[in-house]
Scaffold this motif. Structure first.
Motif, PDB file in Angstrom:
ATOM      1  N   PRO A  61      41.281 -59.896 -31.931  1.00 37.38           N
ATOM      2  CA  PRO A  61      40.333 -61.436 -32.149  1.00 37.38           C
ATOM      3  C   PRO A  61      39.915 -60.452 -33.266  1.00 37.38           C
ATOM      4  O   PRO A  61      39.469 -59.795 -33.882  1.00 37.38           O
ATOM      5  CB  PRO A  61      39.145 -61.205 -31.173  1.00 37.38           C
ATOM      6  CG  PRO A  61      40.169 -60.128 -30.515  1.00 37.38           C
ATOM      7  CD  PRO A  61      41.187 -59.863 -30.725  1.00 37.38           C
ATOM      8  N   PHE A  62      39.533 -61.666 -34.198  1.00 31.33           N
ATOM      9  CA  PHE A  62      38.077 -61.172 -35.327  1.00 31.33           C
ATOM     10  C   PHE A  62      37.041 -60.767 -35.056  1.00 31.33           C
ATOM     11  O   PHE A  62      36.643 -59.529 -35.803  1.00 31.33           O
ATOM     12  CB  PHE A  62      37.540 -62.340 -35.731  1.00 31.33           C
ATOM     13  CG  PHE A  62      36.128 -63.403 -35.645  1.00 31.33           C
ATOM     14  CD1 PHE A  62      35.255 -62.380 -36.296  1.00 31.33           C
ATOM     15  CD2 PHE A  62      36.300 -63.592 -34.913  1.00 31.33           C
ATOM     16  CE1 PHE A  62      33.661 -62.569 -35.806  1.00 31.33           C
ATOM     17  CE2 PHE A  62      34.763 -64.074 -34.115  1.00 31.33           C
ATOM     18  CZ  PHE A  62      34.016 -63.737 -34.963  1.00 31.33           C
ATOM     19  N   TYR A  63      36.122 -60.321 -33.789  1.00 32.13           N
ATOM     20  CA  TYR A  63      35.173 -59.455 -33.510  1.00 32.13           C
ATOM     21  C   TYR A  63      35.354 -58.247 -32.922  1.00 32.13           C
ATOM     22  O   TYR A  63      34.427 -57.056 -33.004  1.00 32.13           O
ATOM     23  CB  TYR A  63      34.235 -60.171 -32.178  1.00 32.13           C
ATOM     24  CG  TYR A  63      35.332 -60.174 -31.178  1.00 32.13           C
ATOM     25  CD1 TYR A  63      35.510 -59.950 -30.022  1.00 32.13           C
ATOM     26  CD2 TYR A  63      35.132 -61.973 -30.743  1.00 32.13           C
ATOM     27  CE1 TYR A  63      36.597 -60.301 -28.971  1.00 32.13           C
ATOM     28  CE2 TYR A  63      36.287 -62.074 -29.863  1.00 32.13           C
ATOM     29  CZ  TYR A  63      36.790 -61.594 -28.799  1.00 32.13           C
ATOM     30  OH  TYR A  63      37.944 -61.790 -27.779  1.00 32.13           O
ATOM     31  N   THR A  95      24.235 -64.762 -41.434  1.00 33.29           N
ATOM     32  CA  THR A  95      23.753 -64.375 -40.606  1.00 33.29           C
ATOM     33  C   THR A  95      24.220 -65.237 -39.219  1.00 33.29           C
ATOM     34  O   THR A  95      24.768 -66.063 -38.803  1.00 33.29           O
ATOM     35  CB  THR A  95      22.435 -64.046 -40.367  1.00 33.29           C
ATOM     36  OG1 THR A  95      21.460 -64.100 -41.768  1.00 33.29           O
ATOM     37  CG2 THR A  95      21.216 -63.706 -39.457  1.00 33.29           C
ATOM     38  N   ASN A  96      24.819 -64.776 -38.409  1.00 34.86           N
ATOM     39  CA  ASN A  96      25.316 -64.923 -36.390  1.00 34.86           C
ATOM     40  C   ASN A  96      24.689 -63.933 -35.636  1.00 34.86           C
ATOM     41  O   ASN A  96      23.919 -63.025 -36.365  1.00 34.86           O
ATOM     42  CB  ASN A  96      26.637 -65.018 -36.334  1.00 34.86           C
ATOM     43  CG  ASN A  96      27.011 -63.987 -36.262  1.00 34.86           C
ATOM     44  OD1 ASN A  96      26.868 -62.452 -36.931  1.00 34.86           O
ATOM     45  ND2 ASN A  96      28.312 -63.707 -36.395  1.00 34.86           N
ATOM     46  N   ARG A  97      24.594 -64.239 -34.712  1.00 33.23           N
ATOM     47  CA  ARG A  97      23.900 -63.052 -33.505  1.00 33.23           C
ATOM     48  C   ARG A  97      25.758 -62.805 -32.546  1.00 33.23           C
ATOM     49  O   ARG A  97      26.007 -63.223 -32.550  1.00 33.23           O
ATOM     50  CB  ARG A  97      23.066 -64.371 -32.344  1.00 33.23           C
ATOM     51  CG  ARG A  97      22.368 -63.155 -31.518  1.00 33.23           C
ATOM     52  CD  ARG A  97      21.553 -64.266 -30.588  1.00 33.23           C
ATOM     53  NE  ARG A  97      20.905 -63.203 -29.750  1.00 33.23           N
ATOM     54  CZ  ARG A  97      20.513 -63.349 -28.416  1.00 33.23           C
ATOM     55  NH1 ARG A  97      19.982 -65.140 -28.267  1.00 33.23           N
ATOM     56  NH2 ARG A  97      20.458 -62.846 -28.509  1.00 33.23           N
ATOM     57  N   MET A 147      30.003 -61.247 -27.444  1.00 34.51           N
ATOM     58  CA  MET A 147      29.005 -62.365 -26.801  1.00 34.51           C
ATOM     59  C   MET A 147      28.978 -62.583 -28.201  1.00 34.51           C
ATOM     60  O   MET A 147      27.983 -62.118 -29.054  1.00 34.51           O
ATOM     61  CB  MET A 147      28.056 -62.259 -26.359  1.00 34.51           C
ATOM     62  CG  MET A 147      28.361 -61.818 -24.879  1.00 34.51           C
ATOM     63  SD  MET A 147      27.162 -61.667 -23.498  1.00 34.51           S
ATOM     64  CE  MET A 147      26.730 -59.872 -24.138  1.00 34.51           C
ATOM     65  N   MET A 148      29.316 -64.016 -28.900  1.00 37.87           N
ATOM     66  CA  MET A 148      29.437 -64.160 -30.433  1.00 37.87           C
ATOM     67  C   MET A 148      28.599 -65.495 -30.463  1.00 37.87           C
ATOM     68  O   MET A 148      28.721 -66.354 -29.851  1.00 37.87           O
ATOM     69  CB  MET A 148      30.325 -63.890 -31.675  1.00 37.87           C
ATOM     70  CG  MET A 148      30.812 -62.719 -31.486  1.00 37.87           C
ATOM     71  SD  MET A 148      29.757 -61.853 -32.818  1.00 37.87           S
ATOM     72  CE  MET A 148      29.969 -61.934 -33.620  1.00 37.87           C
ATOM     73  N   GLU A 189      37.828 -68.020 -29.738  1.00 41.79           N
ATOM     74  CA  GLU A 189      37.001 -66.291 -30.085  1.00 41.79           C
ATOM     75  C   GLU A 189      35.789 -66.406 -30.970  1.00 41.79           C
ATOM     76  O   GLU A 189      35.242 -65.514 -30.822  1.00 41.79           O
ATOM     77  CB  GLU A 189      38.148 -65.908 -31.606  1.00 41.79           C
ATOM     78  CG  GLU A 189      38.135 -66.052 -32.442  1.00 41.79           C
ATOM     79  CD  GLU A 189      38.549 -65.628 -33.659  1.00 41.79           C
ATOM     80  OE1 GLU A 189      39.174 -64.251 -33.430  1.00 41.79           O
ATOM     81  OE2 GLU A 189      40.093 -66.641 -34.391  1.00 41.79           O
ATOM     82  N   PHE A 190      35.171 -67.279 -31.081  1.00 44.20           N
ATOM     83  CA  PHE A 190      34.140 -67.982 -31.530  1.00 44.20           C
ATOM     84  C   PHE A 190      32.997 -67.672 -30.882  1.00 44.20           C
ATOM     85  O   PHE A 190      32.086 -66.841 -31.240  1.00 44.20           O
ATOM     86  CB  PHE A 190      34.130 -69.583 -31.446  1.00 44.20           C
ATOM     87  CG  PHE A 190      32.071 -70.063 -32.239  1.00 44.20           C
ATOM     88  CD1 PHE A 190      32.471 -69.908 -33.310  1.00 44.20           C
ATOM     89  CD2 PHE A 190      31.482 -70.247 -31.191  1.00 44.20           C
ATOM     90  CE1 PHE A 190      31.175 -70.041 -34.013  1.00 44.20           C
ATOM     91  CE2 PHE A 190      30.296 -70.583 -31.702  1.00 44.20           C
ATOM     92  CZ  PHE A 190      30.206 -70.305 -32.746  1.00 44.20           C
ATOM     93  N   SER A 191      32.892 -67.399 -29.329  1.00 42.46           N
ATOM     94  CA  SER A 191      31.683 -67.608 -28.712  1.00 42.46           C
ATOM     95  C   SER A 191      31.950 -66.088 -28.030  1.00 42.46           C
ATOM     96  O   SER A 191      31.080 -65.606 -27.349  1.00 42.46           O
ATOM     97  CB  SER A 191      31.632 -67.968 -27.339  1.00 42.46           C
ATOM     98  OG  SER A 191      32.748 -68.058 -27.041  1.00 42.46           O
TER      99      SER A 191
END
Length: 310
Positions: free
Chosen positions: A279-281, A136-138, A168-169, A197-199
């Motif tokens: 980016p992955f998102y 899970t993530n947001r 926004m991740m 890219e994390f956020s």
């Protein structure tokens, strides 16, 4: 789930064909409520409504103006709102569309990359007893888009569009679960997701291409072809690192098997990165021109690159 989707598609086609016998005029709207429950998201309350304007009815079953709005809210925090508008009469000779979307998902599924190559452990799913939410993530995002479409010759049309996207991740934040323990954080720590890219990120997308459309009716075709070729350029407005160029090809074909009763349709698609780094998102984003729905992802599943469990 697949069986339900098939039934809904056939039902819509059947209703659309029978409706051709009695043309509609003026404004027509189709409201629909939505109610569901999930132990982690809580009670989900929502609704959607489409508005169609047919004028004096001479264009029916096609339309002159179409507006749609959908929204849903979960009692434990997640929500989305989406607005869409398109018209073939607002600007003479052009089809124009515009949309705006915001989504905040507190418990977004993240199962890793590359499908079956990523191990899956059922005991690490949402589990209140162990306070675990490993997969899970947001995810939050805002998107605004606009597009224009015009005739080249016959059934051939040109199309162009612009999309602003802010994603926004973050790690999840759920009551009754321990944050700081998730596959999403693990991917960052071992370098599969880079810190840049994390956020999430902010981008501006410019796209253009050609459309070949021979469908007899736009909303519920019984025969014809809809083919689309797009070239998409994406500029990273946050770090200027994730700039890329993509090619997107789609082929939809509609065949009448039993007149006024049964229609066979299939859809083939290809999306390929020609240059740059995605980016992955954004990897599971399916390129399109007109954003009629709040989500337009599908490479792997609806919200995840790897897929979702059902």
């Amino acid at each position: 789930m697949r069986r339900v989707s098939l039934v809904l598609v056939l039902a819509i086609v059947s209703l659309g064909i029978s409706a051709q016998e009695k043309p509609k005029t003026g404004w027509v709207y189709t409201p629909m409520p939505n109610l569901s429950y999930n132990t982690d998201q809580g009670l989900n309350l929502g609704a959607f409504c489409d508005f169609f304007y047919y004028g004096d009815g001479t264009v029916y079953p096609n339309f002159l103006h179409h507006a749609g709005f959908s929204a849903a809210f979960a009692t434990k925090g997640s929500w989305f709102a989406h607005f869409y508008y398109e018209s073939v009469a607002l600007v003479p000779g052009l089809r124009v569309s515009a949309s705006a979307t915001y989504r905040d998902c507190y418990a977004n599924n993240f199962y890793g990359f590359n499908g079956i190559a990523s191990p899956f452990f059922p005991e690490l799913e949402l589990n209140k007893e162990t306070r675990t939410a490993w997969y899970t993530n947001r995810r939050r995002f805002f998107r605004a888009a606009a597009a224009m479409q015009g005739s080249v010759s016959g059934h051939l049309q040109w199309v162009g569009g612009l999309v602003f996207r802010h994603v926004m991740m973050d790690d999840f934040s759920l009551r009754n679960y321990d944050s700081g323990r998730s596959l999403y954080l693990r991917y960052r720590d071992i370098g599969l997701i880079e810190p840049e890219e994390f956020s999430g990120g902010t981008s501006l997308e410019l796209k253009g291409g050609l459309i070949y459309d021979t469908r007899d009716v736009e909303l519920f075709p019984s025969r014809g072809i809809y083919a689309e070729g797009l070239l998409i350029g994406n500029a990273d407005l946050k770090q200027w690192r994730y700039n890329y160029l993509q090619l997107s090809l789609h082929w939809r074909h509609y065949l009448t098997l039993v007149p006024r009763r049964l229609i066979f349709a299939y859809h083939l698609g290809l999306q390929h990165t020609l240059a740059g780094e995605v980016p992955f998102y954004n990897l599971n984003e399916l390129a399109t021109i007109h954003y009629a729905y709040e989500e337009n992802s599908g490479l792997g599943s609806r919200y995840s690159i790897r897929g979702f469990r059902y």
